[in-house]
Design an enzyme around this catalytic site. Structure first.
Site, PDB file in Angstrom:
ATOM      1  CE  LYS B  78      52.682  45.076  -8.807  1.00 47.45           C
ATOM      2  NZ  LYS B  78      51.608  44.755  -7.847  1.00 47.45           N
ATOM      3  CB  SER B 169      52.596  41.235  -6.150  1.00 46.83           C
ATOM      4  OG  SER B 169      51.686  42.295  -6.380  1.00 46.83           O
ATOM      5  CB  SER B 193      49.965  43.225  -3.981  1.00 49.69           C
ATOM      6  OG  SER B 193      49.990  41.828  -4.122  1.00 49.69           O
TER       7      SER B 193
END
Lengths: 95, 504
Positions: B78, B169, B193
């Site tokens: 990420k 997210s 998330s």
């Protein structure tokens, strides 16, 4: 509680975010939607309740108070938008 | 040979050990899959050269019998994790071309264990969002489509349906794992998330206990809630990933100095006699009958595996989301004060330093980030601190107390739905009222507020053919129980697979 246009501008300035006058009304509506949503917390009886400070109770670890890193000025400023002689450059602050 | 990208992480690990294929072959297959899947926008930066270099080193170590626990396994990272020498942006314009001089502790432990990096994965800007639509690089497309939809099929014939969000997210992480663009991915979870995008993509995601993984080198959003964790294809894969990601780090004073168990050993362990709490407050008004049915199915599966089901009460559940929308923005407004156009990233010129700050931040932050900074600034400002921030922190104490009482009564874990619905369309939610988007996290956010571990496991498809997930919430630092219970659901539900690689 809800915010008026003047408060939106004041909070934007406190947040150091430039906001165009034309955008204030939209932001005001959005911020008030969020503030309206969190209003329901007023229903909760919090008398005598300690505010949370640490979600996992633990003693904070301490380290020796010694210099254990440094002499990497060039690395520190490597990503700066403006630098000179390993200093960050900013607009003049003191007249 | 079967497509190497369709292996699970642990199958690939075992295949490398058995010399069925090489780490270089495995990396090349993934690099090719990533290149063919640009339509999904899951990766914001591809690092094929680094991947092949690391894979060659892995092959050398495998040959010498010196393989680490993740040796030669290609992962996606990420874009919230700082990667040394590799652009890290948190998917915000304000970080621009920031190239960290350091590696996040979590990612450094993955490389220590032999993993291979395929690139940086898309996410909501500063991890603020539930749909990956706030990213400065644009939204990620969910590889799942509604039944009958042929969107993305190109110019052939008429297009039915629209693209769906992968959740957020960690939308890039979830989409990449679901579409076999990496064997597993790192992710972070502040209010849901990891678990919400896992549920939206038919993947497994675990947010460990607060303090389990070091936050050092991860771009900060809300420091008392942020926690790193993996998204993987299976429960077992997540167990293997978490063992490498977790552990004490002197550079993060909130990371916990406790040994990291061999999580994989808990996969397949009997759950007989475990007490599973079903919180009645999660039966919210207007919950879809499909979600309710899924939940009942999960209860039946755990019962069949020998667990005991107990109705419990977590009375402050409904206040978790509003309290979160005070605490998280307050912490964000402090954390994001560092983006000032001086030390890194974007700078917009101004007449004086304040104007430079204001113009830089106006140009660099997206709309959702600005909203949250402003809400946070407001609730921390003089005269409002007690009414908002202090009250929210007291409510947080009550939310945590609810769980403590349930666990004290002998509950081993709590079972809930992961999300109130399946994935929705890009552009469908939150354009008029930001709160509409926030409601996505209604089942996941309590876990962050209480600092507990939570896992989302795929449990079935909805009537449109889209994946749905169940969430298990554990005691602090008892991720092992979640892996044992999660695998029961996984075995009963079967793995959810996407029928067609329509994006390639």
């Amino acid at each position: 509680m809800s915010v008026d246009a003047a408060t939106v501008k004041r909070v934007a300035h406190l947040s150091r975010i430039a906001v165009e006058d034309a955008d204030v009304a939209k932001l005001q509506g959005e911020l008030n939607a969020i503030l309206g949503f969190v209003e329901q917390l007023n229903e909760v009886d919090v008398a005598g309740v300690e505010p949370m400070t640490s979600v996992t109770p633990m003693a904070m670890k301490k380290r020796q108070d010694v210099v254990n890193d440094g002499e990497i000025a060039k690395t520190i400023v490597a990503n700066a938008p403006a630098s000179e002689d390993d200093y960050f450059m900013v607009p003049k602050v003191i007249e | 040979m079967t497509d190497l990208t369709h292996l699970t992480l642990t199958e690939a690990r075992d295949g490398l050990k058995a010399k069925s294929f090489s780490a270089t072959e495995l990396a090349k297959a993934h690099v090719a899959a990533v290149e063919q899947a640009r339509a999904l926008n899951a990766y914001v930066l591809e690092t094929p050269e680094q991947a092949l270099k690391q894979a060659a080193a892995s092959d050398a170590r495998l040959a010498k019998g010196e393989a680490g626990p993740l040796e030669g396994l290609p992962l996606g990272i990420k874009d919230l994790f700082a990667t040394q020498g590799v652009r890290t942006t948190a998917c915000s314009k304000i970080l621009g071309n920031f190239v960290p001089a350091y590696e996040s502790t979590v990612s450094s432990q993955l490389w220590r264990d032999g993993a291979v990096m395929l690139g940086k994965l898309n996410n909501d800007e500063f991890a603020m969002g539930s749909s990956n639509e706030t990213s400065a690089f644009g939204p990620v497309v969910n590889p799942w489509r509604r039944e009958g939809s042929n969107v993305g099929a190109g110019a052939a014939g008429s297009v039915e349906g629209n693209h769906l969000v992968p959740g957020g997210s960690s939308g890039g992480s979830a989409a990449a794992v679901a579409a076999h663009l990496c064997l597993a991915a790192t992710a972070t979870d502040t209010g849901g998330s990891i678990r919400q995008p896992a549920a939206f993509t038919g993947t497994v995601g675990i947010k460990p206990t607060y303090g389990r993984c070091s936050r050092w080198g991860i771009v900060a959003f809300a420091s008392s809630l942020d926690q790193a964790g993996p998204i993987g294809k299976t429960v077992r894969d997540c167990a293997v990933m978490l063992r490498s990601m977790a552990g004490h780090d002197p550079k993060d004073t909130t990371s916990v100095d406790q040994p990291v168990p061999d999580y994989e050993a808990s996969v397949g362990r009997s759950v007989k006699g475990m007490k599973i709490g079903i919180p009645k407050e999660y039966r919210i008004d207007g919950i879809s009958p499909e979600i309710e049915a899924l939940w009942q199915q999960g209860i039946a599966w755990l019962k069949a595996a020998g667990a005991e089901i107990v109705e419990i009460s977590l009375p402050h559940t409904k206040y978790a989301l509003p309290a979160y929308y005070i605490v998280a923005p307050a912490e964000a407004s402090s954390n994001l004060a560092r983006y000032d156009g001086v030390r890194y990233g974007l700078r917009e010129p101004g007449r004086d330093i304040v104007e430079m700050y204001e113009k830089t931040r106006a140009a660099g932050f997206g709309a959702e980030v600005k909203r949250r900074i402003m809400i946070g600034t407001y609730v921390l400002s003089s005269g409002y601190y007690d009414a908002y921030y202090l009250r929210a922190q007291k409510v947080r104490t009550l939310i945590k107390r609810d769980f403590e009482e349930a666990y004290a009564s002998g509950i081993d874990a709590v079972l809930t739905p992961a999300t109130p619905s399946a994935a929705f369309g890009i552009g469908e939610k939150g354009s008029a009222d930001p709160v509409e988007m926030y409601l996505n996290d209604i089942f996941t956010v309590t876990v962050n507020m209480a600092g507990l571990p939570g896992i989302a496991v795929p449990a079935g498809l909805d009537s449109q053919g889209l994946p749905l997930g169940l969430q298990l919430i554990g005691r602090p630092f008892d991720e092992e129980t979640l892996f044992s219970l999660g695998e029961v659901i996984e075995q009963a539900a079967g793995r959810l697979a996407i029928g067609e690689r329509w994006w390639a």
